[in-house]
Design a protein around this motif. Structure first.
Motif, PDB file in Angstrom:
ATOM      1  N   GLU A  19      32.103  30.772  43.152  1.00  0.00           N
ATOM      2  CA  GLU A  19      32.983  30.872  44.317  1.00  0.00           C
ATOM      3  C   GLU A  19      32.454  30.043  45.483  1.00  0.00           C
ATOM      4  N   SER A  88      31.724  37.049  48.226  1.00  0.00           N
ATOM      5  CA  SER A  88      32.153  36.591  46.900  1.00  0.00           C
ATOM      6  C   SER A  88      33.054  37.647  46.267  1.00  0.00           C
ATOM      7  N   CYS A  89      33.430  37.439  45.014  1.00  0.00           N
ATOM      8  CA  CYS A  89      34.319  38.375  44.320  1.00  0.00           C
ATOM      9  C   CYS A  89      33.745  39.790  44.269  1.00  0.00           C
ATOM     10  N   TRP A 109      35.851  34.505  50.254  1.00  0.00           N
ATOM     11  CA  TRP A 109      35.546  33.113  49.911  1.00  0.00           C
ATOM     12  C   TRP A 109      36.804  32.269  49.748  1.00  0.00           C
ATOM     13  N   HIS A 110      37.862  32.848  49.171  1.00  0.00           N
ATOM     14  CA  HIS A 110      39.047  32.051  48.841  1.00  0.00           C
ATOM     15  C   HIS A 110      39.872  31.694  50.079  1.00  0.00           C
ATOM     16  N   ARG A 241      39.754  34.694  41.294  1.00  0.00           N
ATOM     17  CA  ARG A 241      38.403  34.381  40.840  1.00  0.00           C
ATOM     18  C   ARG A 241      38.211  32.863  40.849  1.00  0.00           C
ATOM     19  N   SER A 242      36.957  32.459  40.827  1.00  0.00           N
ATOM     20  CA  SER A 242      36.665  31.031  40.976  1.00  0.00           C
ATOM     21  C   SER A 242      37.224  30.206  39.825  1.00  0.00           C
TER      22      SER A 242
END
Length: 281
Positions: A19, A88-89, A109-110, A241-242
């Motif tokens: 991520e 992060s996730c 993060w996204h 998710r990444s």
């Protein structure tokens, strides 16, 4: 090429999660980045004549990793720098129950690449953003402040640079909800679609709210991009998710935002479209 007066301190290992690697690649052209593994190294590496960073990102791969005393040390050393926490996730679920550390803004993060667009634009103009809002303010208060600022920004933007927007979602109620956010963020809503956005859609920006993983729609994303390569395509999904975000962006998506989202993240996508329109004019 990044402006010389913009500098970001990234505290944490960028390569610790996919991520964070995704985020670093996305914002690398907007701001100069310096990475340090922890607060001690960051403080020891700086010199007295070095300008303060524009932004400090404290990363969190799991809940409880960021400590208040570290934030306090950073504030004492760089009192004018903005500090945000990037989760992060694994920390995303906890994020929804409240702020990670009192006094700092936490961003998933996204959403960071999109919101970075707004932060830098507002810092350059002296206008307020979530970086200057009190972290203790309610979501409704932050949204109202963002709506007022977005409307002010729209009046100062060249009409030819204002992006037209299509909103697509799996249900009518969700289409209306996302459409209201787009309008509140300063977007010009021209189409609302229940289901998939049309391949022949002519809008500058498409916001597509997905009720499933972006990986299930990669082929449609490729078709939308090939029909109009200059279009900005933003996907909204729960707990992205990444790997799915990376796959969607390789297929042609511009941004992947989490759900629930807010006006600032939406506004960041509109900023990307306005930049593209100005460059093309």
């Amino acid at each position: 090429m990044t402006p010389k007066n913009r500098r970001l301190l990234w505290i944490g290992d960028i390569h610790q999660t996919a991520e964070f690697c995704h985020v670093a690649d996305a914002i690398g052209s907007d701001i100069e980045m310096q990475e340090y593994p922890n607060v001690d190294v960051a403080l020891n590496a700086t010199t007295g004549n070095e300008p303060a960073p524009t932004l400090i990102c404290l990363t969190e791969t799991h809940p409880g990793q960021i400590q208040f005393h570290d934030v306090l040390r950073l504030v004492h050393h760089w009192p004018l720098s903005r500090i945000v926490a990037v989760g992060s996730c694994l920390s995303d679920g906890r994020r929804r129950s409240g702020p990670v550390v009192d006094g700092i803004l936490e961003v998933p993060w996204h959403d960071l690449p999109s919101r970075m667009q707004v932060w830098l634009q507002r810092l350059d103009s002296g206008a307020p953003s979530s970086l200057t809002h009190a972290p203790t303010s309610r979501r409704e208060e932050r949204w109202l402040a963002e709506v007022i600022e977005a409307q002010t920004s729209c009046h100062s933007v060249n009409q030819s640079a204002q992006a037209t927007v299509t909103v697509a979602a799996s249900s009518k109620s969700m289409t209306e909800a996302v459409g209201e956010l787009v309008t509140a963020s300063g977007g010009i809503l021209v189409h609302s679609v229940t289901g998939k956005p049309a391949i022949q859609d002519t809008a500058d920006v498409i916001f597509w709210d997905l009720d499933e993983s972006p990986k299930s729609q990669l082929e449609w994303i490729r078709l939308l991009t090939s029909q109009k390569p200059t279009r900005v395509l933003a996907l909204l999904c729960s707990f992205p998710r990444s790997d799915t975000a990376q796959a969607a962006m390789e297929a042609g998506a511009t941004a992947v935002l989490g759900r629930p989202t807010d006006c600032e993240a939406i506004r960041g996508v509109l900023c990307m479209a306005q930049t593209a329109l100005l460059a093309a004019s």
